[in-house]
Design an enzyme around this catalytic site. Structure first.
Site, mmCIF file in Angstrom:
data_model
loop_
_atom_site.group_PDB
_atom_site.id
_atom_site.type_symbol
_atom_site.label_atom_id
_atom_site.label_comp_id
_atom_site.label_asym_id
_atom_site.label_seq_id
_atom_site.Cartn_x
_atom_site.Cartn_y
_atom_site.Cartn_z
ATOM 1 C CB SER A 125 53.046 40.830 42.847
ATOM 2 O OG SER A 125 52.335 40.473 44.017
ATOM 3 C CE1 TYR A 150 53.947 36.309 43.659
ATOM 4 C CE2 TYR A 150 54.524 35.344 41.536
ATOM 5 C CZ TYR A 150 53.828 36.286 42.294
ATOM 6 O OH TYR A 150 53.024 37.198 41.659
ATOM 7 C CE LYS A 154 55.316 38.242 39.315
ATOM 8 N NZ LYS A 154 55.141 38.270 37.854
HETATM 9 C C1 WQD Z 1 44.009 36.453 50.672
HETATM 10 C C2 WQD Z 1 43.587 36.361 52.136
HETATM 11 C C3 WQD Z 1 44.648 34.583 53.331
HETATM 12 C C4 WQD Z 1 42.798 31.289 51.152
HETATM 13 C C5 WQD Z 1 48.622 36.111 46.894
HETATM 14 C C6 WQD Z 1 50.016 36.410 46.410
HETATM 15 C C7 WQD Z 1 50.004 37.686 45.613
HETATM 16 C C8 WQD Z 1 48.991 37.585 44.506
HETATM 17 C C9 WQD Z 1 47.623 37.300 45.079
HETATM 18 C C10 WQD Z 1 50.173 36.793 42.578
HETATM 19 C C11 WQD Z 1 44.754 36.071 53.072
HETATM 20 C C12 WQD Z 1 43.149 34.353 53.236
HETATM 21 C C13 WQD Z 1 43.188 32.553 51.582
HETATM 22 C C14 WQD Z 1 42.007 30.476 51.998
HETATM 23 C C15 WQD Z 1 41.999 32.219 53.635
HETATM 24 N N1 WQD Z 1 49.354 36.566 43.605
HETATM 25 N N2 WQD Z 1 42.784 33.002 52.800
HETATM 26 N N3 WQD Z 1 41.629 30.985 53.211
HETATM 27 O O1 WQD Z 1 48.068 35.696 49.834
HETATM 28 O O2 WQD Z 1 47.028 38.017 49.728
HETATM 29 O O3 WQD Z 1 48.218 37.129 47.759
HETATM 30 O O4 WQD Z 1 47.730 36.054 45.801
HETATM 31 O O5 WQD Z 1 50.651 37.822 42.220
HETATM 32 O O6 WQD Z 1 51.307 37.858 45.087
HETATM 33 O O7 WQD Z 1 50.845 36.607 47.540
HETATM 34 O O8 WQD Z 1 46.053 36.158 48.369
HETATM 35 O O9 WQD Z 1 43.914 34.985 48.033
HETATM 36 O O10 WQD Z 1 45.923 33.667 48.889
HETATM 37 O O11 WQD Z 1 44.790 35.283 50.396
HETATM 38 O O12 WQD Z 1 41.659 32.667 54.757
HETATM 39 O O13 WQD Z 1 41.631 29.310 51.666
HETATM 40 O O14 WQD Z 1 42.684 35.269 52.277
HETATM 41 O O15 WQD Z 1 45.143 34.217 54.609
HETATM 42 O O16 WQD Z 1 44.527 36.758 54.281
HETATM 43 P P1 WQD Z 1 47.371 36.746 49.049
HETATM 44 P P2 WQD Z 1 45.153 34.936 48.869
#
Ligand code: WQD
Length: 342
Positions: A125, A150, A154
C-alpha cells in the site's frame, strides 16, 4: 497449474480472480469471510462463467494452512490479499493486525518454501510512504515510520519478503503498492462491500447518495491544496486487478530484474475529495448531501503515484478514468441497494 488467491472474495481480490480467469488461469480462493460474503463467488461466476474453487480457511490456523497445501499440489503462484485493512481499527487493535497480517504471511511463505512454490504477489500500500517529501511518489521514496499498525504491517510484510528473497534465490516476488482503489466491475456483479459504516470515501459517497447514510462528512477543507481538501490517487479496481495478472506473468516468464521488486500501482493523477464529490454528482446526475468537518487524524495532505516504473517494466498503465470508477461504483451501489430492498 493453479493460482491461489488469498482474500479472493474481498474487494480487490474478487476483481483479480475475474482478471485471472479471463486470462485463462485456474483459480483457487482462500478466504475466512471476515470481511466478505460467500455470494461474491456467484458474482465472479456470473461474469466469467467459471466458478472458482473456494475454501473457507483462516490463514491464522497453521495446521489448516499446511493441510491445504498438502492437498493442493498444483499451485504455481500465489496472490496474497488476505489481511485486515481498517487503518482506524488497527490503532485500537494492533495485536489483531500483527497476528492476522504478519503471522499469516509467515505461514504462507513457509509453505511456499516447503512445497517449492516460487511465485508470490504481495498486496502492499502507498500508506508505507506516509506524508511524502515530494510528489509524485516514486518507489525509491523513503518508507516513513508508519502512521498506523495497519501501515506498519505492510512495511514489515515487505521486509519479510525482502529477507526471504535474499535467503532463497529461487523465490520470486513482487509487492504492489496500491494507491486508492475505487469503483466496481462494470457488470455490477461484484464491487466494494464494506461491512458496517464505510471508512473509505467512495463507499460512503455511494451509500449517502443511496440514502443509507444521511450525510457525507468531508474531513477537512483547510489543507494546503487548491480547494482545501486532501488529495489522493484514485485507481479503478479493474485496472488494479489487471496489474496483478501482469505482475504474476512477469514472474512466470522469469522477466524480473531481481527476485523482489516493488511497483506503485496508481493512475499518476491526484484528485481532491471535492473533485470526487463533484465528479460523482456530474457523471451520475445525483446531488450529494455533504458537510465539511474537521480533519481525520492520521490523514496525509496529498499523495499520488509516479507510475513510470510499472509502465516501463510491467508494460502496465491504468486505462480507466475516475469518471468510469464513480459511474461503476454508483451502478454497483444501486444494484446492492435494490437487492436489499427485495
Ligand atoms: C480518502 C480521502 C479522507 C472518508 C486508506 C488507507 C490505504 C488504503 C486506502 C488499504 C481522505 C477523505 C474519507 C470520509 C472523507 N487502504 N474522506 N470522508 O485514507 O487515503 O487510504 O484507504 O490499503 O492504505 O490508508 O482512503 O478513502 O479513507 O480517504 O473526507 O467519510 O477521503 O480524509 O482525504 P485513505 P480513504
Amino acid at each position: 497449474m493453479k493460482v491461489l488467491v488469498t482474500g479472493g472474495l474481498g474487494f480487490i481480490g474478487s476483481h483479480t480472480v475475474v482478471a485471472l480467469q479471463e486470462k485463462g488461469y485456474d483459480v483457487v480462493i482462500i478466504d475466512n469471510l471476515s470481511n466478505s460474503v460467500i455470494s461474491v463467488l456467484d458474482g465472479i461466476t456470473r461474469i466469467t462463467g467459471i466458478r472458482p474453487e473456494f475454501e473457507a480457511i483462516d490463514l491464522r490456523d497453521k495446521p489448516v494452512v499446511i493441510d491445504f497445501f498438502d492437498r493442493h499440489k498444483d499451485i504455481g503462484g500465489i496472490i496474497h490479499f488476505a489481511a485486515s485493512k481498517a487503518v482506524n481499527e488497527s490503532v485500537h487493535k494492533p495485536l489483531l493486525y500483527y497476528e492476522n497480517n504478519i503471522g499469516t504471511l509467515v505461514y504462507l511463505l513457509q509453505q511456499m518454501q516447503e512445497k517449492g512454490i516460487e511465485n508470490f504477489i504481495f498486496s502492499s500500500s502507498c500508506t508505507v510512504y506516509g506524508e511524502p517529501d515530494s510528489l509524485p511518489i516514486t518507489e525509491s521514496a523513503p518508507v516513513k515510520p508508519a502512521f498506523s499498525p495497519y501501515g506498519n504491517t505492510k512495511q514489515i510484510g515487505e521486509e519479510i519478503i525482502r529477507d526471504t528473497s535474499k535467503a532463497y534465490p529461487e523465490f520470486k516476488s513482487i509487492a504492489l503498492r496500491y494507491f486508492n482503489p475505487i469503483g466496481a466491475h462494470p457488470s455490477g456483479h461484484i464491487g466494494e462491500l464494506p461491512l458496517g459504516v464505510p471508512q473509505n470515501l467512495v463507499p460512503f459517497v455511494t451509500q449517502t447518495a443511496a440514502g443509507i447514510r444521511e450525510v457525507l462528512s468531508v474531513f477537512g477543507d483547510d489543507y494546503p491544496t487548491p480547494d482545501g481538501t486532501a488529495i489522493r490517487d484514485y485507481i479503478h479496481v479493474v485496472d488494479l486487478a489487471e496489474s496483478h495478472v501482469v505482475a504474476l506473468e512477469r514472474l512466470f516468464d522469469n522477466k524480473q530484474k531481481s527476485n523482489f521488486e516493488i511497483f506503485n500501482i496508481g493512475t499518476g493523477r491526484g484528485s481532491s475529495v471535492m473533485e470526487i464529490i463533484k465528479t460523482f454528482e456530474k457523471v451520475n446526475g445525483v446531488k450529494l448531501n455533504y458537510k465539511i468537518v474537521g480533519r481525520r487524524e492520521g490523514d496525509v495532505t496529498a499523495v499520488w503515484a509516479d507510475t513510470s516504473l510499472a509502465e516501463k517494466e510491467l508494460g502496465w498503465k491504468a486505462r480507466l478514468t475516475m469518471e468510469d470508477a464513480l459511474r461503476d461504483a454508483w451502478h454497483w451501489q444501486q444494484k446492492i441497494s435494490a437487492k436489499k430492498n427485495v
